[in-house]
Design an enzyme around this catalytic site. Structure first.
Site, PDB file in Angstrom:
ATOM      1  N   ARG A 118      -0.856   8.981   1.980  1.00 32.71           N
ATOM      2  CA  ARG A 118      -2.168   8.545   1.436  1.00 32.71           C
ATOM      3  C   ARG A 118      -2.097  10.677   1.798  1.00 32.71           C
ATOM      4  NH1 ARG A 118      -5.335   5.018   5.585  1.00 32.71           N
ATOM      5  NH2 ARG A 118      -5.129   3.429   3.585  1.00 32.71           N
ATOM      6  N   GLU A 126       0.115  -0.303   0.199  1.00 34.72           N
ATOM      7  CA  GLU A 126       0.308  -0.130   0.055  1.00 34.72           C
ATOM      8  C   GLU A 126       1.107   1.519   0.205  1.00 34.72           C
ATOM      9  OE1 GLU A 126      -4.198  -0.481   2.280  1.00 34.72           O
ATOM     10  OE2 GLU A 126      -3.003  -1.653   3.318  1.00 34.72           O
ATOM     11  N   ARG A 149      -1.644   8.777   9.401  1.00 33.54           N
ATOM     12  CA  ARG A 149      -1.202   7.443   8.993  1.00 33.54           C
ATOM     13  C   ARG A 149      -0.547   6.404   8.233  1.00 33.54           C
ATOM     14  NH1 ARG A 149      -4.678   2.573   8.877  1.00 33.54           N
ATOM     15  NH2 ARG A 149      -5.903   4.215   8.073  1.00 33.54           N
ATOM     16  N   HIS A 160      -9.114   9.287   3.164  1.00 36.36           N
ATOM     17  CA  HIS A 160      -8.354   8.355   1.845  1.00 36.36           C
ATOM     18  C   HIS A 160      -8.451   8.561   0.118  1.00 36.36           C
ATOM     19  CE1 HIS A 160      -8.572   4.164   0.133  1.00 36.36           C
ATOM     20  NE2 HIS A 160      -7.656   4.105   1.121  1.00 36.36           N
ATOM     21  N   HIS A 200     -11.235   9.739   6.370  1.00 37.26           N
ATOM     22  CA  HIS A 200     -11.008   8.260   6.863  1.00 37.26           C
ATOM     23  C   HIS A 200     -10.780   7.789   8.030  1.00 37.26           C
ATOM     24  CE1 HIS A 200      -9.844   4.444   5.669  1.00 37.26           C
ATOM     25  NE2 HIS A 200      -8.850   4.201   5.636  1.00 37.26           N
TER      26      HIS A 200
HETATM   27  P1  FAD Z   1     -14.207   0.166  15.598  1.00 39.13           P
HETATM   28  O1  FAD Z   1     -14.002  -0.913  15.094  1.00 39.13           O
HETATM   29  O2  FAD Z   1     -14.025   1.940  14.480  1.00 39.13           O
HETATM   30  O3  FAD Z   1     -14.858   0.203  16.533  1.00 39.13           O
HETATM   31  C1  FAD Z   1     -15.903   0.037  17.351  1.00 39.13           C
HETATM   32  C2  FAD Z   1     -16.909   0.237  18.975  1.00 39.13           C
HETATM   33  O4  FAD Z   1     -17.120   0.920  19.392  1.00 39.13           O
HETATM   34  C3  FAD Z   1     -17.841  -0.259  18.087  1.00 39.13           C
HETATM   35  O5  FAD Z   1     -18.490  -1.124  18.443  1.00 39.13           O
HETATM   36  C4  FAD Z   1     -18.855   0.795  18.326  1.00 39.13           C
HETATM   37  O6  FAD Z   1     -20.147  -0.273  18.169  1.00 39.13           O
HETATM   38  C5  FAD Z   1     -18.168   1.284  19.459  1.00 39.13           C
HETATM   39  N1  FAD Z   1     -18.750   2.503  20.255  1.00 39.13           N
HETATM   40  C6  FAD Z   1     -18.586   3.506  19.802  1.00 39.13           C
HETATM   41  N2  FAD Z   1     -19.167   4.469  20.810  1.00 39.13           N
HETATM   42  C7  FAD Z   1     -20.210   3.647  20.993  1.00 39.13           C
HETATM   43  C8  FAD Z   1     -20.759   3.971  22.720  1.00 39.13           C
HETATM   44  N3  FAD Z   1     -20.841   5.336  23.026  1.00 39.13           N
HETATM   45  N4  FAD Z   1     -21.601   2.840  23.619  1.00 39.13           N
HETATM   46  C9  FAD Z   1     -21.039   1.418  23.595  1.00 39.13           C
HETATM   47  N5  FAD Z   1     -20.172   1.536  22.015  1.00 39.13           N
HETATM   48  C10 FAD Z   1     -19.704   2.290  21.315  1.00 39.13           C
HETATM   49  N6  FAD Z   1      -6.795  -0.197   8.462  1.00 39.13           N
HETATM   50  C11 FAD Z   1      -6.613  -1.031   8.450  1.00 39.13           C
HETATM   51  O7  FAD Z   1      -5.047  -0.314   9.102  1.00 39.13           O
HETATM   52  N7  FAD Z   1      -6.095  -1.565   7.380  1.00 39.13           N
HETATM   53  C12 FAD Z   1      -7.066  -1.330   6.548  1.00 39.13           C
HETATM   54  O8  FAD Z   1      -6.822  -2.248   5.626  1.00 39.13           O
HETATM   55  C13 FAD Z   1      -8.098  -0.616   7.085  1.00 39.13           C
HETATM   56  N8  FAD Z   1      -9.100  -0.559   6.015  1.00 39.13           N
HETATM   57  C14 FAD Z   1     -10.307   0.548   6.152  1.00 39.13           C
HETATM   58  C15 FAD Z   1     -11.261   0.748   5.916  1.00 39.13           C
HETATM   59  C16 FAD Z   1     -12.158   1.517   5.989  1.00 39.13           C
HETATM   60  C17 FAD Z   1     -13.577   1.753   5.069  1.00 39.13           C
HETATM   61  C18 FAD Z   1     -12.014   2.088   7.324  1.00 39.13           C
HETATM   62  C19 FAD Z   1     -13.179   3.172   7.647  1.00 39.13           C
HETATM   63  C20 FAD Z   1     -11.029   2.195   8.361  1.00 39.13           C
HETATM   64  C21 FAD Z   1     -10.146   1.149   7.600  1.00 39.13           C
HETATM   65  N9  FAD Z   1      -9.418   1.160   8.569  1.00 39.13           N
HETATM   66  C22 FAD Z   1      -8.076   0.242   8.151  1.00 39.13           C
HETATM   67  C23 FAD Z   1      -9.045   1.965   9.597  1.00 39.13           C
HETATM   68  C24 FAD Z   1      -9.402   0.328  10.753  1.00 39.13           C
HETATM   69  O9  FAD Z   1     -10.442   0.218  10.356  1.00 39.13           O
HETATM   70  C25 FAD Z   1      -9.900   1.240  11.933  1.00 39.13           C
HETATM   71  O10 FAD Z   1      -8.508   2.346  12.624  1.00 39.13           O
HETATM   72  C26 FAD Z   1      -9.646   0.256  13.395  1.00 39.13           C
HETATM   73  O11 FAD Z   1     -10.502  -0.644  12.701  1.00 39.13           O
HETATM   74  C27 FAD Z   1     -10.176   1.061  14.644  1.00 39.13           C
HETATM   75  O12 FAD Z   1     -10.806  -0.238  15.516  1.00 39.13           O
HETATM   76  P2  FAD Z   1     -11.321  -0.060  16.894  1.00 39.13           P
HETATM   77  O13 FAD Z   1     -11.294  -1.259  17.656  1.00 39.13           O
HETATM   78  O14 FAD Z   1     -10.370   1.188  17.281  1.00 39.13           O
HETATM   79  O15 FAD Z   1     -12.727   0.732  16.264  1.00 39.13           O
HETATM   80  C1  SIN Z   2      -6.884   0.256   2.767  1.00 35.70           C
HETATM   81  O1  SIN Z   2      -7.385  -1.003   2.682  1.00 35.70           O
HETATM   82  O2  SIN Z   2      -7.074   1.356   2.298  1.00 35.70           O
HETATM   83  C2  SIN Z   2      -7.357   1.417   3.786  1.00 35.70           C
HETATM   84  C3  SIN Z   2      -6.287   0.657   4.556  1.00 35.70           C
HETATM   85  C4  SIN Z   2      -5.944   1.923   5.379  1.00 35.70           C
HETATM   86  O3  SIN Z   2      -6.453   2.309   6.405  1.00 35.70           O
HETATM   87  O4  SIN Z   2      -5.369   1.425   5.820  1.00 35.70           O
END
Ligand code: FAD
Ligand code: SIN
Length: 532
Positions: free
Chosen positions: A291, A118, A387, A245, A352
């Site tokens: 990015r 990437e 990032r 993104h 993003h």
């Molecule tokens: P999340 O997975 O967002 O989980 C947050 C949780 O908190 C959810 O369950 C939500 O319901 C809960 N929550 C929020 N507020 C409350 C509340 N008040 N009360 C109770 N529950 C609550 N990163 C990479 O490294 N590689 C990738 O390929 C990549 N692709 C991506 C593609 C997309 C489309 C997106 C949007 C992001 C991507 N990212 C990627 C970024 C990455 O996915 C996220 O930064 C990461 O998954 C965050 O994980 P997390 O556990 O912190 O939060």
């Molecule tokens: C992507 O798949 O392009 C998202 C990867 C990331 O947010 O790290």
């Protein structure tokens, strides 16, 4: 009152990994405001970065991370996270995550993992599961959590407020040495608010890109954890660094989904409406530049031409690679009448990822006693000003795992008498427009005034307007029975203000923060974090 040793708020990768670790030493509640699988993790496409190839090195991953983050990342944090990568990818495999293999044959070893590339990476070092990496990780962790007798899961429960001295003491002013004893949590089905009391609380609520009208995020990403922590007195850091993104699908209706950067990693090219390539005019790495550079380049070209979108052209990538690696994108594009094997995909940048968040250590420790934060909600110092792709899942995994194994999880806690939530009887339906209308306006202001290319005049206008919006919403919140949408919209306004204030503090351009009034980096004054 519900009584647990550990309260985990959020069920993405960070929440579930922490829950699985601490379940070995006590009873755990996971509260999650939507369904278990509705989170940014589940939408992650590209993969998870780690040094898994014999020709790659920790040092090179460190240098790429530091460079993508415009030198604001903390070297010691980057090194610690990266060095734990291979061990914790093995952990995910052991949990049952089915990453794509070179020969298609599943086994428990890492040697056979297929690696993609990437933007900003000098090597192929991104492990993936076709273009649904996050979903595969979630499925494996959810299986482990649901079969663990120590873990209770509360879906459709929204955390409203952390329980701290602010709820215990009357007429308080500033309170030093804040502790957390759990959270007030609302059952979305009944609107009942209950005390979830816990020795340790983990904020794993993810990011806040939903404050921008055009974004790639899950509906849950409204910045709740960041706002709750800020209101409780924790520091937020580097909130100006919102990563856009470069390639979200463009449709005239505004509906969108992510087109993974891994597609560019496999050879797809960005083109303008007339078919011309342009990225080499902006960066030697062309379409695989970091990015922030790619998003800014697209934004500049679109504004120059008055176009709404440009194209990602994958037609030169062999068809078998496209179909094997990107089945989800194939399916989604087809829903909009695009066959990406033979025609380019219309794309535009979208908000993003939050590089900033709650100030936390490599073990997830925050300013507030007994409160951890991990994942996108936190700022550990890994990403700096921007990032590196696929470093977020890695960071969430490593820090949640470290927090879950921290010795303080065994500490005893003296609980004070916790008062019940003061639920009001009134709910003024006539003024609901304050919530629905302002929620939309927050997105419009953030897109228009606080976007990829900023200027200080617009930032100041945005701040004035956002403060008015916050006051209206907060007034409604204070005088009406609480509802999930009100909590979220208030949190969105709090985080929008934090982003704008931070953007005004940083009088330079660095990484994801570009402001036309100060187009250059100023290392003499601003090689420091912005702390609120
Ligand atoms: P999340 O997975 O967002 O989980 C947050 C949780 O908190 C959810 O369950 C939500 O319901 C809960 N929550 C929020 N507020 C409350 C509340 N008040 N009360 C109770 N529950 C609550 N990163 C990479 O490294 N590689 C990738 O390929 C990549 N692709 C991506 C593609 C997309 C489309 C997106 C949007 C992001 C991507 N990212 C990627 C970024 C990455 O996915 C996220 O930064 C990461 O998954 C965050 O994980 P997390 O556990 O912190 O939060
Ligand atoms: C992507 O798949 O392009 C998202 C990867 C990331 O947010 O790290």
């Amino acid at each position: 009152m519900k009584d647990y040793d550990f309260l985990v708020i959020g069920s993405g990768i960070a929440g579930l990994v922490y829950a699985l670790q601490v379940a070995r030493c006590g009873k755990v509640a996971i509260v999650t405001k939507s369904s278990l699988l509705e989170c940014n993790t589940a939408y992650a496409q590209g993969g998870i970065a780690a040094v898994l190839d014999a020709h790659d090195s920790f040092e090179q991953h460190l240098q790429d991370t530091l460079k993508a983050g415009a030198d604001l990342g903390k070297k010691e944090v980057i090194r610690a996270v990266i060095e734990q990568g291979p061990k914790l990818i093995q952990y995910l495999v052991d949990m049952g995550t089915d990453f794509t293999r070179e020969d298609g044959h599943y086994d428990q070893k890492l040697e056979n993992l297929s690696l993609t590339r990437e933007g900003g990476h000098s090597h192929r070092r991104v492990a993936y599961a076709a273009d649904s990496t996050g979903r595969k990780i979630m499925e494996s962790l959810v299986v482990q959590c649901t079969k663990c007798p120590q873990i209770d899961i509360y879906e459709k429960h929204i955390a409203i407020d952390l329980i701290t001295q602010h709820h215990i003491m009357q007429n308080h002013g500033f309170i030093p040495g804040i502790s957390c004893w759990g959270a007030y949590v609302m059952d979305n089905a009944t609107n009942e608010v209950e005390i979830f009391r816990s020795r340790k609380t983990m904020l794993a609520t993810g990011g806040a890109a939903r404050i921008f009208g055009h974004n790639t995020n899950s509906v849950v990403a409204t910045g709740d954890g960041m706002a709750m922590a800020r209101l409780a007195g924790a520091r937020l850091v580097n909130m100006e660094f919102v990563q856009f993104h470069p390639t979200s699908f463009y449709s005239p209706s505004g509906e969108t989904f992510l087109i993974t950067e891994a597609l560019r990693g496999e050879g797809a090219i960005l083109r303008l409406a007339d078919g011309s390539e342009f990225m080499h005019n902006y960066h030697p790495q062309g379409c695989l530049a970091p990015r922030d550079v790619v998003s800014r380049a697209i934004d500049t070209e679109l504004k120059k031409r008055g176009d709404k979108f440009c194209y990602l052209d994958a037609t030169a990538v062999p068809k078998d690679i496209l179909l094997k690696h990107f089945p989800n994108i194939d399916e989604k594009c087809r829903q909009y009448g695009i066959d990406f094997i033979v025609e380019p995909i219309p794309i535009t940048p979208a908000a993003h990822y939050f590089c900033g968040g709650i100030l936390a250590t490599i073990n997830g420790i925050t300013d507030i006693k007994n409160l951890f934060a991990a994942g996108e909600v936190a700022c550990s110092g890994l990403h700096g000003a921007n990032r590196l792709a696929s470093n977020s899942l890695l960071e969430s995994l490593v820090i949640a795992f470290n927090a879950g194994n921290h010795p303080s999880n065994l500490d005893d806690v003296d609980f004070p008498q916790i008062p019940p939530w003061r639920q009001l009887d009134v709910f003024n339906e006539n003024e609901w427009v304050i919530i629905s209308h302002n929620r939309e306006i927050i997105g419009t202001i953030m897109n228009g005034y606080v976007g990829i290319i900023r200027n200080r005049r617009l930032l100041k206008y945005a701040l004035q307007r956002m403060e008015n919006i916050y006051n209206e919403i907060n007034n409604f919140y204070q005088h009406n029975a609480v509802r999930p949408e009100v909590v979220e919209t208030r949190n969105m306004a709090i985080i929008a203000i934090a982003v704008i204030r931070s953007a005004l503090i940083r009088k330079e351009s660095r990484g994801a923060h570009y402001v036309v009034d100060y187009p250059e980096r100023d290392d003499a004054q601003y090689l420091i974090d912005t702390i609120l």
